[in-house]
Design an enzyme around this catalytic site. Structure first.
Site, PDB file in Angstrom:
ATOM      1  N   ASP A  70      13.702  -0.042  13.529  1.00 10.57           N
ATOM      2  CA  ASP A  70      12.976   0.419  14.705  1.00 10.57           C
ATOM      3  C   ASP A  70      13.905   0.381  15.914  1.00 10.57           C
ATOM      4  O   ASP A  70      14.501  -0.658  16.221  1.00 10.57           O
ATOM      5  CB  ASP A  70      11.764  -0.473  14.979  1.00 10.57           C
TER       6      ASP A  70
ATOM      7  N   GLY B  56       9.003  -0.753   9.220  1.00 11.03           N
ATOM      8  CA  GLY B  56       8.526  -0.119   7.992  1.00 11.03           C
ATOM      9  C   GLY B  56       7.420  -0.976   7.409  1.00 11.03           C
ATOM     10  O   GLY B  56       7.564  -2.199   7.301  1.00 11.03           O
TER      11      GLY B  56
ATOM     12  N   GLU C 140       4.278   5.150   2.904  1.00  7.29           N
ATOM     13  CA  GLU C 140       5.431   5.627   3.667  1.00  7.29           C
ATOM     14  C   GLU C 140       6.610   6.021   2.769  1.00  7.29           C
ATOM     15  O   GLU C 140       7.696   6.294   3.268  1.00  7.29           O
ATOM     16  CB  GLU C 140       5.872   4.558   4.677  1.00  7.29           C
TER      17      GLU C 140
ATOM     18  N   THR D  49     -10.310  -4.068   8.225  1.00  7.44           N
ATOM     19  CA  THR D  49      -9.912  -4.907   9.346  1.00  7.44           C
ATOM     20  C   THR D  49     -10.571  -4.392  10.617  1.00  7.44           C
ATOM     21  O   THR D  49     -10.711  -3.186  10.827  1.00  7.44           O
ATOM     22  CB  THR D  49      -8.385  -4.935   9.506  1.00  7.44           C
TER      23      THR D  49
ATOM     24  N   ASP E  84      -0.079  -5.551   9.189  1.00  6.60           N
ATOM     25  CA  ASP E  84       0.834  -5.864   8.089  1.00  6.60           C
ATOM     26  C   ASP E  84       0.838  -7.360   7.793  1.00  6.60           C
ATOM     27  O   ASP E  84       0.918  -7.777   6.630  1.00  6.60           O
ATOM     28  CB  ASP E  84       2.245  -5.388   8.414  1.00  6.60           C
TER      29      ASP E  84
END
Length: 296
Positions: free
Chosen positions: A15, A41, A140, A204, A236
Site C-alpha cells: 500500500d 491486500g 482479490e 459484521t 480483516d
C-alpha cells in the site's frame, strides 16, 4: 488443544498512501503532506490477523521480483506466517496507490501485479489445504483459483471460510464448497441471492458487533466500546481471528472476532492493527468479570 492450522489463499500488496489537503484537479500538481508504505491486500491482512490470534498460518500467494516483494515476504514472516508457499514471480508485486484527503475521503487504484499470476495450485499447495483445519479465501486473486481451492478443501473435510470481497458474482461450485461466508452489511445485501445457501453466515456490523446465522438460529455479539482512530483492516482482523477461534471454540468465535475487529480500530494501518491473542483475551476476560459482577 492443538494450534489451529489455517491456510490462506489470497492477495498481498504494498500500500502506497499519500496524504493531501484535497484531491488534485485533472492535470494539477499538489504538494502532499505525508507518505507511507505498508503491507496490505486482504489475503495478507487476514493471514497476519490469524497468526497474531494464535493460528499456525500458511500463506499461498505471490510477490514480484521487485523491492516490494522482499518487504512483503518479510512482513508475513515477522508476523509468524509461514511463507514456504509464497511464490516469487517475474515482474512487479501487487500495489495499491491510495490518496487520502484531509476530510478522510480516499481514492484507491489497485494494480494486481503478481496476484494475477495465481492461476493454478500446485500439488504442495493442495496438500497443505487438505491437511488444514480452515481454508480462508477472499476475491482479490483469480476467481477460478479460489473456487479450485475451496472445492479441494471441501472434498478433504477442511472448513472453507470465504470473505467475498471485492463483491462479484459467485459461481455455484464455489458457493457449494463454502461452509462459512463472512460479509459486511453492504455485501450481505449485494449477495442476498446466495447467502441463504451457506451453512453459516457471519455479518459484521461495524461498531454494533456481528451476527452469526447457523441454520435457523441467529446469535449476536457486541463489540467492546473503544475510541477508534482508523477502521482500515478491522474487517480483516475480525475474519482472521474468527477463523482461528472457530477451530478452538465455536461458541466463542463470534465474540472473539468482534473483539479483535474492535481493537484493530484503535491502531492506524491495516495488518499492523490486528491485535495479539493476549490482548483479545484480556478484553474478553474483563467483559466476563463485568458480566459476573452485574449478575451477582
Amino acid at each position: 488443544m492443538s494450534t489451529p492450522r489455517i491456510v490462506v489463499v489470497g492477495s498481498i500488496n504494498m500500500d502506497l498512501t499519500t496524504s493531501v489537503a484535497r484531491f488534485p484537479a485533472p492535470g494539477e500538481t499538489l504538494l502532499g503532506t505525508a507518505f507511507a508504505t505498508a503491507a496490505g491486500g486482504k489475503g495478507s491482512n487476514q493471514a497476519i490477523a490469524a497468526a497474531k490470534a494464535g493460528g499456525d498460518v500458511s500463506f499461498i500467494g505471490a510477490v514480484g521480483d521487485d523491492g516490494f516483494g522482499a518487504q512483503l515476504r518479510e512482513t508475513l514472516q515477522d508476523a509468524g506466517v509461514d511463507t514456504a508457499l509464497l511464490r516469487g514471480v517475474d515482474g512487479p508485486s501487487g500495489v495499491a496507490a491510495i490518496t487520502v484527503s484531509e476530510d478522510a475521503e480516499n481514492n484507491i487504484i489497485v494494480v494486481p501485479g503478481a496476484n494475477s499470476t495465481i492461476t493454478a495450485l500446485s500439488e504442495v499447495d493442495l496438500d497443505a489445504i487438505a491437511h488444514a483445519d480452515v481454508l480462508l479465501c477472499q476475491l482479490e486473486i483469480p476467481l477460478d483459483t479460489v473456487t479450485a481451492a475451496a472445492q479441494h478443501a471441501h472434498a478433504h473435510g477442511t472448513t472453507v471460510i470465504l470473505n467475498p470481497s471485492p463483491v462479484q458474482e459467485l459461481p455455484d461450485p464455489l458457493i457449494d464448497a463454502v461452509d462459512i461466508l463472512i460479509v459486511n452489511q453492504t455485501e450481505s445485501e449485494q449477495l442476498a441471492a446466495v447467502t441463504g445457501r451457506v451453512a453459516h453466515l457471519v455479518t459484521t456490523l461495524g461498531a454494533s458487533g456481528a451476527d452469526l446465522r447457523s441454520g435457523d438460529v441467529t446469535v449476536h455479539a457486541d463489540s467492546p466500546t473503544v475510541t477508534p482512530v482508523d477502521t482500515t483492516g478491522a474487517g480483516d482482523a475480525f475474519t482472521g481471528a474468527f477463523a482461528v477461534e472457530w477451530v478452538q471454540d465455536q461458541d466463542r468465535a463470534l465474540q472473539f472476532a468482534a473483539t479483535a475487529g474492535s481493537l484493530a480500530t484503535t491502531v492506524r494501518g491495516a495488518s499492523v492493527s490486528s491485535p495479539a491473542r493476549a490482548a483479545i483475551e484480556k478484553v474478553l476476560n474483563r467483559q466476563l468479570d463485568s458480566d459476573t459482577a452485574s449478575s451477582a
